[in-house]
Design a protein around this motif. Structure first.
Motif, PDB file in Angstrom:
ATOM      1  N   THR A  13     -88.222 -38.025 -68.760  1.00  0.00           N
ATOM      2  CA  THR A  13     -87.859 -36.615 -69.429  1.00  0.00           C
ATOM      3  C   THR A  13     -88.015 -36.903 -70.709  1.00  0.00           C
ATOM      4  O   THR A  13     -88.527 -36.287 -71.584  1.00  0.00           O
ATOM      5  N   CYS A  14     -87.109 -37.768 -71.267  1.00  0.00           N
ATOM      6  CA  CYS A  14     -86.787 -37.620 -72.750  1.00  0.00           C
ATOM      7  C   CYS A  14     -87.319 -39.258 -73.497  1.00  0.00           C
ATOM      8  O   CYS A  14     -87.358 -39.334 -74.532  1.00  0.00           O
ATOM      9  N   CYS A  58     -79.494 -42.199 -70.452  1.00  0.00           N
ATOM     10  CA  CYS A  58     -80.432 -41.870 -71.217  1.00  0.00           C
ATOM     11  C   CYS A  58     -80.179 -40.878 -71.956  1.00  0.00           C
ATOM     12  O   CYS A  58     -79.086 -40.155 -71.967  1.00  0.00           O
ATOM     13  N   LEU A  59     -81.069 -40.437 -72.991  1.00  0.00           N
ATOM     14  CA  LEU A  59     -80.696 -39.341 -73.995  1.00  0.00           C
ATOM     15  C   LEU A  59     -80.456 -37.953 -73.449  1.00  0.00           C
ATOM     16  O   LEU A  59     -79.546 -37.323 -73.878  1.00  0.00           O
ATOM     17  N   CYS A  60     -81.322 -37.679 -72.484  1.00  0.00           N
ATOM     18  CA  CYS A  60     -80.971 -36.348 -71.877  1.00  0.00           C
ATOM     19  C   CYS A  60     -80.290 -36.161 -70.796  1.00  0.00           C
ATOM     20  O   CYS A  60     -79.774 -35.121 -70.261  1.00  0.00           O
TER      21      CYS A  60
END
Length: 126
Positions: A72-73, A6-8
């Protein structure tokens, strides 16, 4: 082995073997969740290793499918058809090179009016 996240970085994904060709879905649900059309691959769940599963949140979008994203993201990562042994994983999460391409566009009758689909790739209304 293909890796992604994912992004984070809270969720890491590994897929054993080569990635199959991808579908691009233009249905209104995928467009609204992803912000555009959504490209993904369908792989056997047995070929997938997920680290950080405790960060996945599931949205039950129909009686047959749930959609997974990072808590989260917010990255939209999974389209999971319940009671099947496959899962769709977002192409955008994979590290490059992926070694694959988009072979078909689905739900093109629902596509946004602000873009065109490239010629020479299979297009299906559903």
């Amino acid at each position: 082995m293909h890796k992604g996240s994912c992004l984070c970085g809270a969720i890491d994904i590994e897929v054993a073997g080569d990635l199959p060709e991808a579908d691009a879905c233009h249905c209104s649900q995928c467009r609204k969740q992803s912000g555009h059309y959504w490209a993904s691959i369908d792989v056997p769940t047995s070929a997938v290793t997920i680290n950080g599963e405790d960060h996945i949140r599931w949205y039950q979008s129909s009686e047959k499918v749930r959609r997974g994203f990072c808590d989260t993201c917010g990255a939209f990562l999974f389209w999971d058809p319940l009671h099947h042994d496959t899962i769709a994983i977002a192409m955008g999460c994979f590290d490059q090179p992926t070694g694959t391409n988009i072979w078909s566009h689905i739900f093109v009758a629902d596509k946004g009016d602000y873009y065109e689909i490239e010629e020479g790739v299979l297009q299906r209304d559903r």
